[in-house]
Write a protein that holds these residues in place. Structure first.
Motif, PDB file in Angstrom:
ATOM      1  N   ASP A  29      -4.798   7.422   0.852  1.00 56.57           N
ATOM      2  CA  ASP A  29      -6.142   6.917   0.509  1.00 56.57           C
ATOM      3  C   ASP A  29      -6.988   7.724  -0.302  1.00 56.57           C
ATOM      4  O   ASP A  29      -7.340   7.814  -1.345  1.00 56.57           O
ATOM      5  CB  ASP A  29      -7.010   6.781   1.730  1.00 56.57           C
ATOM      6  N   ASP A  30      -6.750   9.211   0.116  1.00 52.76           N
ATOM      7  CA  ASP A  30      -7.429  10.336  -0.621  1.00 52.76           C
ATOM      8  C   ASP A  30      -6.689  10.442  -1.925  1.00 52.76           C
ATOM      9  O   ASP A  30      -7.379  10.711  -2.954  1.00 52.76           O
ATOM     10  CB  ASP A  30      -7.247  11.665   0.119  1.00 52.76           C
ATOM     11  N   ALA A  31      -5.441  10.480  -2.011  1.00 51.37           N
ATOM     12  CA  ALA A  31      -4.803  10.618  -3.098  1.00 51.37           C
ATOM     13  C   ALA A  31      -5.126   9.500  -4.158  1.00 51.37           C
ATOM     14  O   ALA A  31      -5.218   9.870  -5.376  1.00 51.37           O
ATOM     15  CB  ALA A  31      -3.173  10.885  -2.924  1.00 51.37           C
ATOM     16  N   ALA A  32      -5.074   8.329  -3.586  1.00 49.78           N
ATOM     17  CA  ALA A  32      -5.278   7.206  -4.438  1.00 49.78           C
ATOM     18  C   ALA A  32      -6.731   7.233  -5.045  1.00 49.78           C
ATOM     19  O   ALA A  32      -6.994   6.582  -6.157  1.00 49.78           O
ATOM     20  CB  ALA A  32      -4.985   5.781  -3.611  1.00 49.78           C
ATOM     21  N   SER A  33      -7.411   7.496  -4.092  1.00 52.35           N
ATOM     22  CA  SER A  33      -8.989   7.618  -4.852  1.00 52.35           C
ATOM     23  C   SER A  33      -9.376   8.625  -5.756  1.00 52.35           C
ATOM     24  O   SER A  33     -10.142   8.637  -6.660  1.00 52.35           O
ATOM     25  CB  SER A  33     -10.258   7.654  -3.739  1.00 52.35           C
ATOM     26  N   ALA A  34      -8.378   9.781  -5.824  1.00 55.29           N
ATOM     27  CA  ALA A  34      -8.484  10.785  -6.789  1.00 55.29           C
ATOM     28  C   ALA A  34      -7.885  10.376  -8.278  1.00 55.29           C
ATOM     29  O   ALA A  34      -8.435  10.946  -9.209  1.00 55.29           O
ATOM     30  CB  ALA A  34      -7.892  12.093  -6.187  1.00 55.29           C
ATOM     31  N   ARG A  35      -7.034   9.212  -8.449  1.00 50.18           N
ATOM     32  CA  ARG A  35      -6.376   8.891  -9.459  1.00 50.18           C
ATOM     33  C   ARG A  35      -6.056   7.469  -9.571  1.00 50.18           C
ATOM     34  O   ARG A  35      -5.328   6.782  -9.898  1.00 50.18           O
ATOM     35  CB  ARG A  35      -4.909   9.661  -9.525  1.00 50.18           C
ATOM     36  N   PRO A  36      -7.489   6.726  -9.433  1.00 50.46           N
ATOM     37  CA  PRO A  36      -7.248   5.280  -9.225  1.00 50.46           C
ATOM     38  C   PRO A  36      -6.807   4.658 -10.766  1.00 50.46           C
ATOM     39  O   PRO A  36      -6.151   3.576 -10.847  1.00 50.46           O
ATOM     40  CB  PRO A  36      -8.848   4.742  -9.154  1.00 50.46           C
ATOM     41  N   THR A  37      -6.976   5.405 -11.917  1.00 49.93           N
ATOM     42  CA  THR A  37      -6.637   4.571 -13.282  1.00 49.93           C
ATOM     43  C   THR A  37      -5.015   4.915 -13.483  1.00 49.93           C
ATOM     44  O   THR A  37      -4.560   3.837 -13.467  1.00 49.93           O
ATOM     45  CB  THR A  37      -7.257   5.190 -14.337  1.00 49.93           C
ATOM     46  N   VAL A  38      -4.493   5.800 -13.077  1.00 49.35           N
ATOM     47  CA  VAL A  38      -3.053   6.116 -13.407  1.00 49.35           C
ATOM     48  C   VAL A  38      -2.401   5.457 -12.263  1.00 49.35           C
ATOM     49  O   VAL A  38      -1.326   4.919 -12.677  1.00 49.35           O
ATOM     50  CB  VAL A  38      -2.974   7.648 -13.388  1.00 49.35           C
ATOM     51  N   GLY A  81       2.605   8.256  -3.458  1.00 49.69           N
ATOM     52  CA  GLY A  81       2.811   7.907  -2.071  1.00 49.69           C
ATOM     53  C   GLY A  81       2.083   6.333  -1.916  1.00 49.69           C
ATOM     54  O   GLY A  81       2.246   5.944  -0.680  1.00 49.69           O
ATOM     55  N   ALA A  82       1.119   6.199  -2.482  1.00 45.93           N
ATOM     56  CA  ALA A  82       0.572   4.985  -2.366  1.00 45.93           C
ATOM     57  C   ALA A  82       0.699   3.681  -3.328  1.00 45.93           C
ATOM     58  O   ALA A  82       0.069   2.709  -3.231  1.00 45.93           O
ATOM     59  CB  ALA A  82      -1.085   5.549  -2.467  1.00 45.93           C
ATOM     60  N   LEU A  83       1.837   3.939  -3.970  1.00 43.65           N
ATOM     61  CA  LEU A  83       2.331   2.991  -4.935  1.00 43.65           C
ATOM     62  C   LEU A  83       2.460   1.494  -4.461  1.00 43.65           C
ATOM     63  O   LEU A  83       2.052   0.512  -4.762  1.00 43.65           O
ATOM     64  CB  LEU A  83       3.491   3.472  -5.512  1.00 43.65           C
ATOM     65  N   PHE A  84       3.509   1.689  -3.542  1.00 43.65           N
ATOM     66  CA  PHE A  84       3.870   0.138  -2.619  1.00 43.65           C
ATOM     67  C   PHE A  84       3.199  -0.138  -1.531  1.00 43.65           C
ATOM     68  O   PHE A  84       3.627   0.458  -0.502  1.00 43.65           O
ATOM     69  CB  PHE A  84       5.463   0.459  -2.560  1.00 43.65           C
ATOM     70  N   GLN A  85       2.167  -0.764  -1.612  1.00 42.57           N
ATOM     71  CA  GLN A  85       1.042  -1.257  -0.515  1.00 42.57           C
ATOM     72  C   GLN A  85       1.799  -2.112   0.346  1.00 42.57           C
ATOM     73  O   GLN A  85       2.327  -2.973  -0.161  1.00 42.57           O
ATOM     74  CB  GLN A  85      -0.100  -1.679  -1.028  1.00 42.57           C
ATOM     75  N   LYS A  86       1.587  -1.904   1.713  1.00 40.74           N
ATOM     76  CA  LYS A  86       2.237  -2.926   2.398  1.00 40.74           C
ATOM     77  C   LYS A  86       1.674  -4.258   2.357  1.00 40.74           C
ATOM     78  O   LYS A  86       2.419  -5.405   2.754  1.00 40.74           O
ATOM     79  CB  LYS A  86       2.141  -2.625   4.086  1.00 40.74           C
ATOM     80  N   THR A  87       0.586  -4.714   1.791  1.00 37.56           N
ATOM     81  CA  THR A  87       0.206  -6.019   1.646  1.00 37.56           C
ATOM     82  C   THR A  87       0.788  -6.545   0.553  1.00 37.56           C
ATOM     83  O   THR A  87       0.650  -7.762   0.325  1.00 37.56           O
ATOM     84  CB  THR A  87      -1.346  -5.753   1.540  1.00 37.56           C
ATOM     85  N   THR A  88       1.287  -5.887  -0.589  1.00 35.98           N
ATOM     86  CA  THR A  88       1.898  -6.459  -1.649  1.00 35.98           C
ATOM     87  C   THR A  88       3.204  -6.455  -1.806  1.00 35.98           C
ATOM     88  O   THR A  88       4.009  -7.117  -2.496  1.00 35.98           O
ATOM     89  CB  THR A  88       1.228  -5.507  -2.904  1.00 35.98           C
ATOM     90  N   TRP A  89       3.900  -5.304  -1.035  1.00 31.80           N
ATOM     91  CA  TRP A  89       5.462  -5.061  -1.006  1.00 31.80           C
ATOM     92  C   TRP A  89       5.880  -4.927   0.388  1.00 31.80           C
ATOM     93  O   TRP A  89       5.078  -4.431   1.315  1.00 31.80           O
ATOM     94  CB  TRP A  89       5.707  -3.739  -1.803  1.00 31.80           C
ATOM     95  N   GLU A  90       7.261  -5.240   0.462  1.00 32.62           N
ATOM     96  CA  GLU A  90       7.950  -4.934   1.523  1.00 32.62           C
ATOM     97  C   GLU A  90       9.164  -4.269   1.343  1.00 32.62           C
ATOM     98  O   GLU A  90       9.715  -4.552   0.203  1.00 32.62           O
ATOM     99  CB  GLU A  90       8.082  -6.364   2.326  1.00 32.62           C
ATOM    100  N   PHE A  91       9.751  -3.427   2.246  1.00 31.18           N
ATOM    101  CA  PHE A  91      10.947  -2.630   2.141  1.00 31.18           C
ATOM    102  C   PHE A  91      12.207  -3.527   2.070  1.00 31.18           C
ATOM    103  O   PHE A  91      12.045  -4.381   3.134  1.00 31.18           O
ATOM    104  CB  PHE A  91      11.061  -1.360   2.980  1.00 31.18           C
ATOM    105  N   SER A  92      12.894  -3.684   1.066  1.00 30.96           N
ATOM    106  CA  SER A  92      14.105  -4.433   1.008  1.00 30.96           C
ATOM    107  C   SER A  92      15.348  -4.158   1.990  1.00 30.96           C
ATOM    108  O   SER A  92      16.252  -5.005   2.121  1.00 30.96           O
ATOM    109  CB  SER A  92      14.781  -4.679  -0.504  1.00 30.96           C
ATOM    110  N   GLY A  93      15.262  -3.066   2.388  1.00 34.58           N
ATOM    111  CA  GLY A  93      16.250  -2.623   3.273  1.00 34.58           C
ATOM    112  C   GLY A  93      17.228  -1.708   2.416  1.00 34.58           C
ATOM    113  O   GLY A  93      18.456  -1.159   3.026  1.00 34.58           O
ATOM    114  N   THR A  94      17.337  -1.712   1.109  1.00 37.59           N
ATOM    115  CA  THR A  94      18.352  -1.233   0.245  1.00 37.59           C
ATOM    116  C   THR A  94      17.659  -0.034  -0.475  1.00 37.59           C
ATOM    117  O   THR A  94      16.474   0.213  -0.441  1.00 37.59           O
ATOM    118  CB  THR A  94      18.797  -1.956  -0.809  1.00 37.59           C
ATOM    119  N   TYR A  95      18.579   0.989  -0.950  1.00 38.09           N
ATOM    120  CA  TYR A  95      18.044   2.047  -1.601  1.00 38.09           C
ATOM    121  C   TYR A  95      18.852   2.240  -3.040  1.00 38.09           C
ATOM    122  O   TYR A  95      20.054   1.484  -2.960  1.00 38.09           O
ATOM    123  CB  TYR A  95      18.455   3.407  -0.907  1.00 38.09           C
TER     124      TYR A  95
END
Length: 118
Positions: A29-38, A81-95
């Motif tokens: 949350d701290d990192a996201a609020s520091a760079r909201p535009t990018v 670290g805040a790119l993929f929010q759990k409300t929008t994305w789910e881990f596919s199980g693959t890498y």
């Protein structure tokens, strides 16, 4: 919680999953609020990549979008670290190995856009 040890020393709990997850969320949350535009540009790029493909994206997709928009990869910083929010994305199980040279081929999670349909 922090416990007092001795007269002037503090010791933090070493093993506590709940506290660890809370600290992770606070840091994101701290990192996201520091760079909201990018961060917004990177999130939009990941969503666009998922919608243009098979409904999945990796951090590489977000970084490609940043670079295309005129940003440098390092502009995202810890907000990555805040790119993929759990409300929008789910881990596919693959890498998938990262194509970014600076990542030395490390494995990236492949994220699936929730609610994506072809």
């Amino acid at each position: 919680p922090i416990q007092k040890v001795g007269a002037n020393m503090l010791r933090q709990e070493t093993f506590n999953l709940t506290l660890g997850l809370q600290a992770m969320q606070a840091g994101q949350d701290d990192a996201a609020s520091a760079r909201p535009t990018v961060l917004g540009v990177a999130r939009a790029a990941a969503i666009a990549a998922a919608q243009a493909g098979n409904g999945t994206a990796t951090a590489d997709d977000a970084y490609r979008g940043l670079i295309a928009a005129g940003y440098k990869a390092q502009d995202l910083g810890n907000a990555a670290g805040a790119l993929f929010q759990k409300t929008t994305w789910e881990f596919s199980g693959t890498y998938k190995r990262s194509a970014r040279v600076s990542n030395h081929g490390r494995m990236n999670r492949v994220w699936r856009l929730i609610g994506f349909t072809f």
